[in-house]
Design a protein around this motif. Structure first.
Motif, PDB file in Angstrom:
ATOM      1  N   ASN B 154      33.473  65.651  38.997  1.00  0.00           N
ATOM      2  CA  ASN B 154      32.971  65.610  40.372  1.00  0.00           C
ATOM      3  C   ASN B 154      33.817  66.541  41.229  1.00  0.00           C
ATOM      4  OD1 ASN B 154      32.755  64.902  43.150  1.00  0.00           O
ATOM      5  ND2 ASN B 154      31.735  63.007  42.544  1.00  0.00           N
ATOM      6  N   LEU B 177      40.223  61.458  36.296  1.00  0.00           N
ATOM      7  CA  LEU B 177      39.801  62.477  37.258  1.00  0.00           C
ATOM      8  C   LEU B 177      39.417  63.760  36.540  1.00  0.00           C
ATOM      9  CD1 LEU B 177      42.633  61.942  39.894  1.00  0.00           C
ATOM     10  CD2 LEU B 177      40.280  61.127  40.022  1.00  0.00           C
ATOM     11  N   CYS B 180      37.661  66.999  38.062  1.00  0.00           N
ATOM     12  CA  CYS B 180      37.665  66.971  39.528  1.00  0.00           C
ATOM     13  C   CYS B 180      38.514  68.129  40.010  1.00  0.00           C
ATOM     14  CB  CYS B 180      38.203  65.636  40.034  1.00  0.00           C
ATOM     15  SG  CYS B 180      37.124  64.269  39.590  1.00  0.00           S
ATOM     16  N   CYS B 206      41.854  69.721  36.036  1.00  0.00           N
ATOM     17  CA  CYS B 206      42.191  69.672  37.468  1.00  0.00           C
ATOM     18  C   CYS B 206      43.055  70.885  37.737  1.00  0.00           C
ATOM     19  CB  CYS B 206      42.915  68.371  37.794  1.00  0.00           C
ATOM     20  SG  CYS B 206      41.867  66.927  37.571  1.00  0.00           S
TER      21      CYS B 206
END
Lengths: 357, 360
Positions: B154, B177, B180, B206
């Motif tokens: 996301n 995560l 992300c 990330c």
């Protein structure tokens, strides 16, 4: 010789026995170590001192019939022996649960009341495997359950706040079936039985949706709607009779009458939407079922269309099918499978951009 | 094969028996069996009879999970489901790759279902790409007991969203995560300061993270057991060295760590409980680093050296003498420095190997 005498003469043969009484009143003796395998019986013996003689037989819960007790004791007799290997136990279990579904259920219930968890696990696992992937109708058949909802209760219209054409179609079908029900109740002839059997597949569709709505708040409102609709029905009876007189296959029969009534349902559809109770809910997990089932059903209807037209014309019905086909086709958007799209993106993501090659 | 005719015959006559069966025995049995069924089948059971419906709906332990994976209109479905009383004790909501989940749905959850979601422990928003920081604020404010939170892939989530998470949910133990991309070192600081008991962290891709951020985590989240740093090529030994600060580390994914040197890997080898280590494309590694790992991590079961050309047969020998009892997965594809790496040769060194390819 009495038991006591025997004990004196052959002490080494004297085993401890526990007395158990089943709900039907019959009492039996069971080897203690076998009976003690059941926590409930164990508790009765140790905490309450029961079971040592015929007069103080342990009363087993009502769910434990003599037949079930016998099965349970077979299980206990095998498993309470400490020396067995896991393989042996597994093999015994696999053979043990090979019985009809009804027995499996009774055994689950009985074992549960005796708190015999390993056996409950075994039987419930088997039952879960049976239930997996089945429709409610199939489950009813397998477990010999009556269709408890009355036909009328099942035909409550769905709320359609989003004006979903698929739900409109379904509500029309319900309206039609409610009418048919009324006719059936009036006439009670043999063809009614046959038609009922045939329409089982549509009932599947309906029961999917209605199982949830049976308890919802909207039921009261819907019942009022039903009364309104009934008043408008009488003139339909003759045309339905005609359709039923047809001697072709049963699916043809029901479809003809459905199509005839659809015209009239359009008349009612405004009524349905206006009366809708916004607090109704459909179990969202069922919506997908609805999608699929409606598609299947409408496809089935549409495919027979040319023959139906012929019949209608030959029976002297001149109603045009225009409305139905527009709505029928319009509502058939394929339930898109998004899985492949998302996974495609996934594979792109996982190619490292920093690859030396 | 089941003998249905026999069952029917045994049923006996009498409405009494039939009623007992359908109204008491079966519902009771279905309650027991229900615990083993998936959501789909549970819902089918609800439709079988009103008696079963009643029995199951009141048994709240059957309704602790809402699974809308890959379903469309999932936001609406979620709201509709939550209005049913049986879902008022939810522990888990799974919306992985579900369609049509938006911030506004999560906001409805906050305004309408604030009380009912207070016991939620696991939330999966993987692939719900429309959710932004706003949605995270909404959902975390009504699910304060969240332990496991996953919002993979996301790009709308930023440090702002993570800030909402750490402010509202104080008990996170597992955070995913992955993907992300807009999360920065600031988030790492927030996580490090608020989740000292974090056990699992996935930071795959990330890409804004630097040594500074990672070090914060490594210094403060010392209970970490799982750390995923897949496809993060900007870290250096400066941070990698600090991984030795995680005594409970069992799973470490360093795929693509192109700056990781033998020195950094030697420090990592101090995590003696390591079970799984992915060194795919760690192109600077040589025998020195791998040997350090072999000697330090005696419980190693999974190791990938894919694409490392600097390792030779020597490291495999040492690995064999230290970890042959436990190693079941070894990927040495592309390791042109290792001459004897046919399947049979590998099995000779590591008799329990069953997987020879990790990276494709």
């Amino acid at each position: 010789m009495s038991e006591v005498d025997m004990a004196v003469i052959k002490p080494e043969m004297m085993k401890s026995y526990i007395w158990l009484q089943t709900a039907d009143g019959s009492i039996q003796q069971v080897e203690q170590e076998v009976a003690m395998f059941c926590p409930m019986i164990c508790h009765e013996i140790i905490q309450k001192g029961m079971g040592s003689s015929k007069n103080y037989a342990i009363s087993l819960p009502q769910r434990v019939s003599p037949a079930m007790l016998s099965l349970i004791l077979d299980y206990c007799r095998f498993h309470q022996v400490p020396g067995r290997s896991n393989k042996e136990r597994k093999s015994f279990d696999e053979k043990f649960i090979r019985m009809d579904t009804k027995r499996l259920c009774e055994l689950t219930s009985a074992a549960d009341s005796l708190q015999l968890k390993p056996l409950v696990d075994l039987t419930s696992r088997a039952l879960a495997r049976i239930i997996e992937g089945k429709t409610p109708e199939e489950i009813r058949e397998i477990f010999h359950l009556p269709d408890d909802l009355t036909e009328e209760e099942k035909l409550e219209p769905l709320k359609n706040t989003t004006d979903d054409p698929r739900i409109r179609l379904l509500n029309r079908l319900y309206a039609k079936k409610r009418k048919e029900l009324k006719e059936r109740q009036k006439q009670k002839n043999i063809e009614v039985e046959e038609e009922r059997v045939d329409e089982r597949s549509v009932d599947d569709l309906l029961s999917f949706i209605n199982g949830e709505n049976a308890d919802s708040k909207g039921v009261a409102t819907s019942k009022n709607k039903k009364k309104n609709r009934r008043r408008k029905d009488p003139q339909k009876s003759t045309s339905i009779d005609h359709a039923r007189g047809d001697n072709e296959s049963h699916s043809t029969l029901s479809e003809t009458s459905k199509l005839q009534d659809v015209e009239d349902d359009i008349f009612y559809h405004k009524v349905e939407l206006d009366d809708v109770d916004i607090d109704d809910e459909i179990d969202p997990a069922l919506k997908e079922e609805i999608d699929r089932e409606v598609e299947d059903f409408a496809r089935r209807l549409n495919s027979d269309w040319p023959e139906r037209m012929q019949e209608l014309l030959s029976l002297g019905q001149e109603k045009s099918p225009v409305h139905f086909s527009i709505n029928g086709n319009g509502s058939l958007r394929k339930h898109q499978s998004m899985c492949s799209v998302s996974l495609l993106h996934l594979s792109d993501e996982f190619i490292p951009s920093f690859l030396p090659f | 094969m089941r003998i249905e005719e026999k069952a029917v015959a045994e049923m006996g006559d009498g409405e009494q028996q039939k009623m007992m069966w359908s109204r008491e025995t079966i519902p009771r049995v279905m309650k027991i069996v229900g615990a083993r069924l998936h959501q789909r089948d549970l819902v089918s059971l609800l439709l079988v009879s009103p008696w079963i419906h009643r029995a199951l709906v009141s048994y709240s332990s059957l309704w602790l999970v809402l699974d809308f994976r890959e379903k469309n209109k999932a936001g609406e479905r979620l709201i509709a489901a939550l209005s049913l009383p049986r879902y008022h004790h939810l522990k888990e909501i799974n919306l992985e790759f579900a369609q049509d989940v938006e911030d506004r749905h999560l906001e409805v959850l906050r305004t309408e279902f604030h009380g009912t979601l207070q016991n939620l422990e696991r939330l999966n928003l993987n692939g719900c790409q429309k959710i932004s920081d706003k949605g995270i604020e909404a959902i975390t404010s009504c699910c304060r007991k969240l332990k496991i939170f996953s919002i993979y892939w996301n790009v709308r989530v930023t440090d702002v969203g993570i800030n909402h998470l750490v402010e509202n949910c104080k008990h996170i133990s597992d955070l995913n995560l992955s993907g992300c991309k807009n999360v920065s070192d600031k988030s790492m600081q927030l996580i490090a300061n608020n989740y000292p008991e974090l056990t699992s962290l996935n930071l795959t891709r990330c890409i804004k993270l630097t040594d500074v951020g990672l070090q914060q985590i490594l210094l403060k989240c010392s209970l970490l057991q799982t750390l995923n740093l897949y496809a993060l090529s900007s870290f250096t030994d400066k941070a990698y060295r600090t991984i030795s600060n995680l005594p409970h580390l069992r799973f470490l994914d360093l795929c693509g760590s192109q700056h990781l040197s033998d020195e950094g890997l030697t420090c990592i080898a101090k995590c003696k409980d390591l079970v799984s280590l992915n060194l795919t494309w760690c192109v600077r590694i040589t025998d020195v680093g791998v040997i350090a790992v072999a000697k330090g991590c005696r419980s190693l079961e999974f190791l990938s050296l894919f694409g490392i050309i600097g390792v030779t047969d020597k490291c495999l020998e040492v690995l064999s003498s230290c970890c042959s009892n436990t190693l079941t997965t070894l990927d040495v594809n592309g390791c042109i420095g290792i001459k004897r790496r046919s399947r049979d040769e590998l099995l000779g060194l590591f008799p329990y190997l069953n997987c020879f390819k990790v990276h494709s």
